[in-house]
Design an enzyme around this catalytic site. Structure first.
Site, PDB file in Angstrom:
ATOM      1  N   CYS A  11       0.867  -1.175   0.000  1.00  0.00           N
ATOM      2  CA  CYS A  11       0.000   0.000   0.000  1.00  0.00           C
ATOM      3  C   CYS A  11       0.905   1.227   0.000  1.00  0.00           C
ATOM      4  O   CYS A  11       2.126   1.106   0.001  1.00  0.00           O
ATOM      5  CB  CYS A  11      -0.991  -0.006   1.164  1.00  0.00           C
ATOM      6  SG  CYS A  11      -0.290   0.171   2.805  1.00  0.00           S
ATOM      7  N   CYS A  85      -2.222   1.481  -4.278  1.00  0.00           N
ATOM      8  CA  CYS A  85      -0.961   2.150  -4.619  1.00  0.00           C
ATOM      9  C   CYS A  85      -0.818   2.357  -6.118  1.00  0.00           C
ATOM     10  O   CYS A  85       0.247   2.725  -6.597  1.00  0.00           O
ATOM     11  CB  CYS A  85       0.234   1.400  -4.050  1.00  0.00           C
ATOM     12  SG  CYS A  85       0.429  -0.269  -4.656  1.00  0.00           S
ATOM     13  N   CYS A  89       3.746  -0.635  -8.460  1.00  0.00           N
ATOM     14  CA  CYS A  89       4.306  -1.970  -8.250  1.00  0.00           C
ATOM     15  C   CYS A  89       4.873  -2.496  -9.567  1.00  0.00           C
ATOM     16  O   CYS A  89       4.151  -2.576 -10.564  1.00  0.00           O
ATOM     17  CB  CYS A  89       3.217  -2.910  -7.736  1.00  0.00           C
ATOM     18  SG  CYS A  89       3.858  -4.443  -7.097  1.00  0.00           S
TER      19      CYS A  89
END
Length: 140
Positions: A11, A85, A89
């Site tokens: 997150c 998020c 990633c």
């Protein structure tokens, strides 16, 4: 240990949702799963309301610290679960990616964090049933 899956929870601040998810997975799956958590912009400390909410269910996350998301953490994980998020990633072929839509507990009191904690527990239980069910005769 080659058959032990690794799960990474991500997150933004690694101070609430991902810390609670990592703690639930550690508690509920035991040593059947390797657990990591990280944040795209880690906070200075774990959210005190998240610490309190988890303490209410007997899980202590007060000594955890937010960690920065690294390419290596993603590369070394079999399952990467993001929680708000966005696209921060890194994506590697052969990894499994899930995005859990959860409210952000940042700035919230424990009353607002409890339902998030409980929703995370439900999601983690579903994940365990899928990736690391208990072996016959094992105790949870």
């Amino acid at each position: 240990m080659a058959d032990k899956l690794s799960v990474l929870f991500v997150c933004v601040h690694n101070a609430g949702r991902s810390q609670m998810a990592a703690a639930w997975l550690t508690r509920l799956a035991g040593d059947r799963v390797e657990v990591r958590s990280a944040g795209s912009a880690p906070g200075d400390q774990v959210n005190p309301a998240a610490v309190e909410a988890m303490a209410e269910v007997g899980i202590d996350i007060s000594t955890e610290t937010p960690k920065i998301l690294t390419v290596d953490a993603v590369r070394e994980s079999d399952v990467c679960i993001t929680m708000g998020c966005g696209d921060t990633c890194p994506v590697f072929p052969g990894k499994r990616y899930l995005d859990w839509k959860l409210d952000d507990p940042a700035g919230q009191g424990v009353e607002a964090v409890r339902p998030i904690r409980d929703e995370i527990k439900n999601l983690v239980e579903g994940l365990i049933a899928e990736i690391a069910p208990p072996t016959p005769g094992a105790t949870a």
